[in-house]
Scaffold this motif. Structure first.
Motif, PDB file in Angstrom:
ATOM      1  N   ASN A 148       0.846  -1.190   0.000  1.00 32.42           N
ATOM      2  CA  ASN A 148       0.000   0.000   0.000  1.00 32.42           C
ATOM      3  C   ASN A 148       0.883   1.242   0.000  1.00 32.42           C
ATOM      4  O   ASN A 148       2.066   1.205   0.372  1.00 32.42           O
ATOM      5  N   VAL A 149       0.314   2.339  -0.451  1.00 27.45           N
ATOM      6  CA  VAL A 149       0.959   3.649  -0.431  1.00 27.45           C
ATOM      7  C   VAL A 149      -0.073   4.647   0.080  1.00 27.45           C
ATOM      8  O   VAL A 149      -1.240   4.591  -0.316  1.00 27.45           O
ATOM      9  N   TYR A 150       0.347   5.534   0.955  1.00 34.30           N
ATOM     10  CA  TYR A 150      -0.602   6.489   1.505  1.00 34.30           C
ATOM     11  C   TYR A 150       0.077   7.825   1.763  1.00 34.30           C
ATOM     12  O   TYR A 150       1.309   7.919   1.884  1.00 34.30           O
ATOM     13  N   GLY A 151      -0.725   8.863   1.842  1.00 36.09           N
ATOM     14  CA  GLY A 151      -0.215  10.200   2.142  1.00 36.09           C
ATOM     15  C   GLY A 151      -1.193  10.941   3.023  1.00 36.09           C
ATOM     16  O   GLY A 151      -2.417  10.837   2.841  1.00 36.09           O
ATOM     17  N   ASP A 152      -0.661  11.670   4.006  1.00 38.21           N
ATOM     18  CA  ASP A 152      -1.456  12.526   4.892  1.00 38.21           C
ATOM     19  C   ASP A 152      -0.985  13.966   4.721  1.00 38.21           C
ATOM     20  O   ASP A 152       0.229  14.241   4.836  1.00 38.21           O
ATOM     21  N   TYR A 153      -1.926  14.853   4.453  1.00 33.35           N
ATOM     22  CA  TYR A 153      -1.577  16.261   4.309  1.00 33.35           C
ATOM     23  C   TYR A 153      -2.390  17.088   5.304  1.00 33.35           C
ATOM     24  O   TYR A 153      -3.626  17.044   5.300  1.00 33.35           O
ATOM     25  N   LYS A 154      -1.694  17.813   6.184  1.00 31.22           N
ATOM     26  CA  LYS A 154      -2.344  18.661   7.184  1.00 31.22           C
ATOM     27  C   LYS A 154      -2.283  20.119   6.749  1.00 31.22           C
ATOM     28  O   LYS A 154      -1.261  20.579   6.246  1.00 31.22           O
ATOM     29  N   PHE A 155      -3.369  20.842   6.991  1.00 31.47           N
ATOM     30  CA  PHE A 155      -3.374  22.255   6.645  1.00 31.47           C
ATOM     31  C   PHE A 155      -4.398  22.990   7.505  1.00 31.47           C
ATOM     32  O   PHE A 155      -5.257  22.369   8.154  1.00 31.47           O
ATOM     33  N   HIS A 156      -4.283  24.311   7.529  1.00 36.19           N
ATOM     34  CA  HIS A 156      -5.186  25.152   8.314  1.00 36.19           C
ATOM     35  C   HIS A 156      -6.360  25.598   7.446  1.00 36.19           C
ATOM     36  O   HIS A 156      -6.176  26.090   6.338  1.00 36.19           O
ATOM     37  N   LEU A 157      -7.542  25.432   7.966  1.00 39.47           N
ATOM     38  CA  LEU A 157      -8.731  25.964   7.299  1.00 39.47           C
ATOM     39  C   LEU A 157      -9.043  27.372   7.790  1.00 39.47           C
ATOM     40  O   LEU A 157      -9.547  28.206   7.035  1.00 39.47           O
ATOM     41  N   SER A 158      -8.772  27.614   9.072  1.00 38.53           N
ATOM     42  CA  SER A 158      -8.994  28.928   9.660  1.00 38.53           C
ATOM     43  C   SER A 158      -8.192  28.996  10.946  1.00 38.53           C
ATOM     44  O   SER A 158      -7.445  28.069  11.280  1.00 38.53           O
ATOM     45  N   GLU A 159      -8.353  30.061  11.707  1.00 34.84           N
ATOM     46  CA  GLU A 159      -7.632  30.182  12.972  1.00 34.84           C
ATOM     47  C   GLU A 159      -8.083  29.136  13.981  1.00 34.84           C
ATOM     48  O   GLU A 159      -7.343  28.800  14.907  1.00 34.84           O
TER      49      GLU A 159
END
Length: 770
Positions: free
Chosen positions: A656-667
């Motif tokens: 398997n191959v996987y990726g997690d991407y974290k980001f801000h939607l707002s404060e």
């Protein structure tokens, strides 16, 4: 480009992009701190995952919740080297690193909080599948675990670890979700967990309830046709044309495989002194499923045409008392447990019985089976260290007493009078198996040098099994009994391992360990003349009275590495297994029975790779790959396996191959987007290369078995989670590409039927902790 090439390219890209642990993502740690380790108890003491000198995959409870994993089958496709057969809940057979079998005793130990959930496997009850809620983590231990976990773990072990009550902390959590499956009914779930202190610094209570309604997607239609591939409408050399005729069904039900699952968990933690901890716990689980996941391959998509409903009820109760007392230099642990399971399995046997004896086809045949298992276990162990921590040790005693009963009745309604049977009961079986085992075990780890450890372990076991049974009915060939068939084995399972800590972040280990599985009596003692063609094919004249123990030795070299300032983990292992006297279920399709025989021997060679990297503070990339070459090297009279064939249900490639991407939607809101691709290669489903077909002129011949191979398949899942304070919101798509491989595919029981993966499912969920 084929699927294997896609997988290889994806894995190469992951490696080049950085490096990759399957076990803990960057989501679990603070941004910029790399990858946080999970603490596990694989060696029955707490250790960081990267410090355990063995192949272990661990997934935290937070990851299970964020990814919406509700059963082990959802998890295992991302665990290298782990496979399963049987898609029905509570019917699964797990295998690790090619140690796969269809026999009475499983090859993988299954534990909930160190309580064994293993029982004798039958065609009507497999491994217990506890509901995934309020878990601390799940651990998968690979390779023989005979020293610490016993004979049921010759291929490995699966450990479910539940969250314990927390002293002096009040907390509540609740979650709910809703999903829609293509062509099926809605599914929904809800759960709640509370942790409540009762006595300051002394006593806390933890309880939880989970309910899941899984919508069905198999429609049962009246007036459908069945294909019988064991009967041809044409004569050779013309191509085989299966006989096709109406099932005589008048039963209509949409979404017939709906399931309700209710789980209730209650535990307490009592600390009367600074050194003593008492943890009583109860888990009750009730599963009710309206119908099977099987569909007819000759009908439109996901349709079957059975004559009546086929419900399954599976009730499980697990009661335990765990006591720990710290004496300073040593800790005494006592685990007392009682597991009570009742599986009631109703099935439409009309086509099956009609295929065995054509005159019975117009009559409805009802199969009812009830499997009752009651198990008491007691483990007492002492662990500690000496010589300023240079010697770590654990030793203990284990006792288990299990009673297993399978009561099966097949009734062909209305057939008794016209056929002069005197009864409509065409088969009756009452099988009772009593098993007892005692074991003494110990494991020592000694620090030879500051960077070099030696581990030695040994387990002595003594096991006894007694089978009693009564059988009757026309399909049994009349009345027969099994009176006090006994088997008894004792022996030792050793282990030796060397661990070299080349640096604080790089560990190398090599291990040699033995696995053992007890033999036993064959519980069926059929006199049915319908079995004669199968006996002739196998070169025997009756079912063997018993089967022998099987053993294996596994030799493994592995490496665990943290690199790039611990922002990346690379774990790898290669292993070789020599397996002798393999226990395997031998099917007798012409009469519908089966027995366990010793296939011969097999060699298993394999390699595994798991990589994960915090490429940036926001992006985590990971993947796994496993290669398994499991080949039969010796066969034996009376079994179907042939030299050169693969061990059953063992894909050569998985990954398997996987990726997690974290980001801000707002404060106030953060989000994580996860995408995962899973691949499972083709595997051998059955040893039989041919199946017997009858022709219109009364002749019969063997033709190629077209259901022998399980084709490869791949799955894509997407998961989007939003975090806002104590709240989590989740949107997911499982089986995005709507893959539908034929699983559990059969053409020998009066129908051509299969199961498959759950079709594309889109859902939403929310969770709050306060």
């Amino acid at each position: 480009m084929n699927t294997r090439t896609h997988l290889a390219a994806a894995m190469s890209a992951a490696v080049l992009a950085s490096t990759i642990p399957l076990h803990a993502s960057a989501q679990d740690g603070a941004a910029g701190d790399g990858l946080e380790e999970i603490v596990v108890t694989a060696q029955k003491r707490e250790q960081k995952l990267q410090e355990v000198p063995m192949a272990v995959t661990a997934v935290s409870g937070a990851q299970l919740e964020q990814q919406g994993i509700t059963q082990f089958q959802d998890l295992l496709r991302s665990v290298p080297g782990v496979t399963f057969a049987g898609t029905e809940p509570g019917q699964s057979r797990y295998a690790i690193r090619g140690v796969s079998t269809e026999a009475s005793s499983p090859t993988v130990g299954v534990y909930l909080d160190d309580i064994s959930l293993v029982s004798i496997s039958t065609s009507f009850a497999g491994a217990i599948d506890p509901a995934f809620f309020d878990f601390e983590r799940v651990e998968v231990l690979k390779g023989p675990q005979g020293t610490l976990y016993g004979g049921s773990a010759m291929g490995g072990a699966i450990k479910y670890v539940s969250r314990q009550a927390v002293i002096d902390e009040t907390s509540f959590s609740t979650a709910a979700g809703l999903s829609s499956t293509r062509g099926g009914d809605l599914s929904y779930e809800a759960e709640g967990v509370a942790n409540i202190p009762l006595v300051a610094e002394k006593l806390a209570l933890r309880g939880g309830v989970s309910y899941r309604k899984t919508g069905g997607y198999i429609d049962n239609v009246a007036g459908g046709d069945t294909e019988v591939w064991t009967r041809s409408t044409t004569l050779p050399p013309a191509a085989l044309q299966p006989t096709r005729y109406s099932t005589l069904s008048t039963f209509d039900q949409d979404d017939a495989n709906e399931r309700d699952l209710l789980s209730v968990r209650l535990s307490a933690k009592y600390t009367p002194t600074d050194t003593l901890t008492v943890v009583p716990a109860v888990l009750f689980q009730k599963s009710e499923k309206d119908g099977t996941d099987s569909f007819f391959t000759n009908l439109p998509e996901y349709e079957a045409s059975y004559r009546f409903g086929q419900p399954t009820k599976d009730d499980v109760g697990i009661y335990s008392l765990t006591i720990n007392n710290d004496f300073g230099g040593a800790t005494l642990t006592s685990i007392s447990a009682y597991v009570d399971r009742d599986v009631n399995w109703d099935r439409d046997y009309s086509l099956f019985i009609g295929n065995l004896a054509a005159p019975f086809f117009p009559y409805d045949s009802y199969n009812t089976s009830d499997t009752i298992t009651k198990t008491f276990t007691q483990e007492l162990r002492l662990s500690g260290d000496a010589f300023s921590g240079r010697l770590q040790w654990v030793g203990g005693l284990y006792y288990a007493d299990q009673e297993d009963r399978l009561l099966q009745v097949v009734t062909t309604a209305g057939a008794g009078v016209p056929f002069g049977l005197g009864t409509d009961v065409t088969y009756f079986g009452d099988q009772r198996t009593d098993s007892k085992q005692f074991a003494a075990f110990g494991e020592l780890t000694f620090e030879i040098l500051s960077t070099l450890d030696l581990t030695v372990g040994l387990r002595y076991f003594d096991q006894d099994q007694t089978v009693n049974a009564e059988f009757d009915g026309i399909f049994n060939g009349g009345a027969s009994t099994v009176d006090d068939k006994k088997s008894s084995e004792d022996g030792v399972t050793p282990k030796v391992s060397l661990t070299w800590r080349a640096t604080p972040d790089n560990l190398l280990y090599t291990t040699a360990s033995k696995g053992f599985r007890q033999g036993g009596p064959n519980r069926f003692n059929t006199n049915s003349p319908l079995c004669a063609p199968d006996f002739e094919r196998l070169g025997i004249d009756r079912v063997p009275d018993s089967y022998r123990p099987d053993t294996l030795w596994t030799y493994e070299v592995g490496s665990k590495n943290q690199v790039l300032d611990r922002r990346a983990t690379v774990n790898a292992a290669v292993y070789y297994t020599d397996w002798s006297k393999i226990q395997q279920q031998v099917n007798l399709p012409t009469c519908g029975f089966q027995f366990v025989g010793n296939v011969g021997a097999a060699e298993i060679k394999g390699a595994e790779l798991a990589i994960e990297a915090a490429v940036t503070d926001a992006f985590t990339l990971g993947g796994t790959a496993s290669y398994t070459d499991a080949e039969i090297t010796e066969s034996a009279p009376g079994v179907s396996a042939q030299v050169g064939q693969s061990v059953l249900d063992t894909p050569e490639w998985m990954g398997n191959v996987y990726g997690d991407y974290k980001f801000h939607l707002s404060e106030t809101m953060d989000a994580t987007l996860r995408a995962e691709y899973q691949y499972r290669g083709s595997s051998l489903r059955q040893f039989d290369t041919t199946m017997l077909v009858s022709y219109p002129d009364g002749s019969a011949a063997n033709v190629p078995n077209m259901t022998q191979i399980q084709d490869s398949y791949d799955i894509v899942n997407l998961n989007f989670t939003v975090f806002r304070g104590d709240w989590q919101y989740r949107l997911f798509v499982n089986n995005l590409l709507d893959e539908s491989p034929y699983l559990d595919f059969s053409r020998t029981s009066g129908e051509s039927s299969a199961t498959t993966l759950r079709p594309r499912t889109v859902g939403v969920g929310a969770r709050v902790n306060f």
